[in-house]
Motif scaffolding. Sequence first.
Motif, short mmCIF file in Angstrom:
data_model
loop_
_atom_site.label_atom_id
_atom_site.label_comp_id
_atom_site.label_asym_id
_atom_site.label_seq_id
_atom_site.Cartn_x
_atom_site.Cartn_y
_atom_site.Cartn_z
N VAL A 82 0.87 -1.18 0.00
CA VAL A 82 0.00 0.00 0.00
C VAL A 82 0.91 1.23 0.00
CG1 VAL A 82 -1.81 1.24 1.24
CG2 VAL A 82 -1.77 -1.27 1.27
N SER A 83 0.61 2.18 -0.85
CA SER A 83 1.45 3.38 -0.93
C SER A 83 1.35 4.21 0.34
CB SER A 83 1.04 4.24 -2.13
OG SER A 83 -0.20 4.89 -1.88
N GLU A 84 2.40 4.98 0.59
CA GLU A 84 2.43 5.86 1.75
C GLU A 84 1.23 6.82 1.72
OE1 GLU A 84 5.20 9.64 2.68
OE2 GLU A 84 6.28 7.73 2.60
N LYS A 85 0.95 7.37 0.55
CA LYS A 85 -0.18 8.29 0.38
C LYS A 85 -1.50 7.63 0.78
CE LYS A 85 -2.82 10.00 -3.39
NZ LYS A 85 -3.27 9.04 -4.30
N ASP A 86 -1.69 6.38 0.37
CA ASP A 86 -2.94 5.68 0.68
C ASP A 86 -3.05 5.31 2.16
OD1 ASP A 86 -3.84 5.94 -1.90
OD2 ASP A 86 -3.27 3.90 -2.51
N VAL A 87 -1.92 4.97 2.79
CA VAL A 87 -1.95 4.68 4.23
C VAL A 87 -2.32 5.94 4.99
CG1 VAL A 87 -0.56 4.07 6.25
CG2 VAL A 87 -0.35 2.73 4.15
N ILE A 88 -1.72 7.06 4.64
CA ILE A 88 -2.02 8.33 5.32
C ILE A 88 -3.47 8.73 5.09
CG2 ILE A 88 -1.46 10.79 5.44
CD1 ILE A 88 0.57 8.82 6.78
N LYS A 89 -3.96 8.55 3.88
CA LYS A 89 -5.36 8.87 3.57
C LYS A 89 -6.29 8.04 4.46
CE LYS A 89 -8.64 8.62 -0.28
NZ LYS A 89 -8.81 8.27 -1.69
#
Length: 108
Positions: free
Chosen positions: A46-53
């Motif tokens: 999972v991308s960093e952006k998606d985890v943060i989202k």
Amino acid sequence: MDQKKQIQLIENGNFKDNNGSIMRIFNMIAHKYFKIKDIMYALPFVSEKDVIKSMDYLCDEGYLKCRTILTKEPAAISDYSYDDLEAKLTAKGTRLLECAIDDPLVHL
């Protein structure tokens, strides 16, 4: 259905799955705070952006409680670097995991 619509449907499905994956991780360590940056290691695909989202959504909904690692003050993910934050499962998060409440954006 056009390609843009198909991509949006895939991203929406991933968001729900990512939310569920993160909630299950916090369920395993329910009584402790967990560094948000360590979630990245637990979800390598999972991308960093998606985890943060997803973390932002789960905290805003009250399923997780977020604070700074250094001062232990409550914090919003949008206000800090995720390297400086940790989070913990809340009672509402436990109710969600135990299916006492439902959220259509969290796929358990």
